[in-house]
Design an enzyme around this catalytic site. Structure first.
Site, short mmCIF file in Angstrom:
data_model
loop_
_atom_site.label_atom_id
_atom_site.label_comp_id
_atom_site.label_asym_id
_atom_site.label_seq_id
_atom_site.Cartn_x
_atom_site.Cartn_y
_atom_site.Cartn_z
N LYS A 75 16.82 -51.46 -19.70
CA LYS A 75 16.33 -50.16 -20.20
C LYS A 75 15.29 -50.30 -21.32
CE LYS A 75 20.37 -47.30 -19.11
NZ LYS A 75 21.51 -46.52 -19.62
N ASP A 123 19.44 -40.06 -20.30
CA ASP A 123 20.75 -40.24 -20.97
C ASP A 123 20.86 -39.27 -22.15
OD1 ASP A 123 21.70 -42.28 -19.36
OD2 ASP A 123 20.98 -43.89 -20.68
#
Ligand code: NDP
Length: 310
Positions: free
Chosen positions: A66, A102
């Site tokens: 990520k 997220d």
């Protein structure tokens, strides 16, 4: 032509996202397939280059890529830039855009946990990885005034605090060493506790001793199961939530970014439940060296193969 969406991670074999996203494509009659690409860090740049071709709608990015993927992307949205992490990629021509859904997933879960109460202003966050970055950014933008971050390796929590130094300039964001007595003192001053470590992903490990949890906390565990932490917090009368709704809503936000359509949440939630029932779990936080290990049953009687959040 059938379009492609891929999840790039290492490992990815147990990911829940495939079932959830494919069910959503199928339910809305979108001609797209969701593929799992297990790519070691050395193969990441090539995988990202491939996404520039017209057959791809985009991608999800998961552990451990990520943060590493950020310099390979042409433009980042505000949430991606703020967190320094990308979990969703979309394509505009040959240009790749990095998003961090997220953050939206976390905010949805927090709102659900808080319910009708006034949004609190103080939080304790356990963990300082990619998930914790989305949590801290979400808390800052929700107007929290005091956030204390504890992490096993203090330097990583200090790095997180430095990363947010500008966006948190108006409030108190601090890293503190992981000692039970210090965590206990901070919990007494707070209303919200978020576990963003992978402690509890398998078995009955608990990040802090049950005895130091005060009553009446709001406790969110990013892990997608009823962890020992959540059970202990419930026993003190606290309100709790696991990582399911964060996982679902980060996925729904990604779906909308790729397709331009509202995500079929019921379909996605049912697909998640079905995937859990056959033993799938997210690749996120998969314990190194034990990809096939079956975690212990949780207190709710959920089948032994449980799921972690993405
Ligand atoms: P990272 O690998 O980036 O971070 C892991 C974190 O857990 C670090 O803070 C690490 O501490 C800590 N940790 C791991 N093992 C231990 C241990 N034995 N003792 C103390 N601390 C430990 O992972 P992520 O931040 O991406 O994910 C963290 C958790 O959040 C995972 O369980 C993941 O499934 C979940 N998650 C859920 C999401 C959802 O949608 N529900 C979304 C994102 C994450 P240290 O830095 O000291 O190693």
């Amino acid at each position: 032509m059938t379009k492609r969406v891929v999840l790039i991670g290492h490992p990815v074999a147990h990911s829940l996202s495939g079932a959830m996203q494919q069910a959503a494509f199928d339910a809305l009659g979108i001609g797209a397939t969701y593929e799992l690409w297990d790519r070691a860090p050395v193969a990441l740049a090539d995988a990202i280059s491939e996404l520039r071709s017209g057959e791809f709608l985009g991608a999800n990015v998961t552990i451990p890529h990520k943060e590493r993927v950020v310099p390979m992307i042409d433009r980042q949205t505000d949430d991606a830039q703020a967190t320094g992490a990308v979990n969703t990629i979309t394509r505009e021509g040959k240009r790749l855009i990095g998003h961090n859904t997220d953050v939206a997933g976390f905010k949805f879960a927090l709102d659900q946990l808080v319910g009708k109460q006034k949004m609190p202003r103080q939080a304790v966050v356990l963990g300082a990885g990619g998930g914790a970055r989305a949590v801290v950014h979400g808390l800052i933008t929700e107007g929290f005034q005091r956030i204390i971050v504890f992490n096993r390796h203090l330097h990583r929590a200090e790095g997180l605090v430095r990363h947010f130094s500008r966006s948190a300039a108006h409030m108190e964001l601090k890293a503190m060493p992981w000692h039970d007595s210090i965590i206990e003192a901070e919990l007494d001053k707070t209303k919200v506790l978020v576990n963003a470590t992978s402690i509890g992903l398998v078995g009955d490990d608990i990040p802090v001793p049950a005895e130091i949890l005060p009553a009446d906390l709001l406790v969110l565990d990013l892990i997608y199961r009823t962890t020992a932490l959540l059970r202990a917090a419930e026993a003190t009368g606290s309100r709790t939530q696991d990582g399911e709704s964060m996982l679902l809503h980060q996925g729904a936000a990604a779906f909308t970014l790729w397709t331009g359509q509202a995500a079929p949440l019921d379909v996605m939630q049912a697909a998640l439940a079905a995937a859990r029932a056959v033993g799938l779990r997210s690749a996120e936080g998969e314990p190194t060296g034990a990809p096939g290990e079956t975690p212990a049953d949780d207190a709710t009687g959920t089948p032994a193969a449980v799921a972690a959040g993405e």
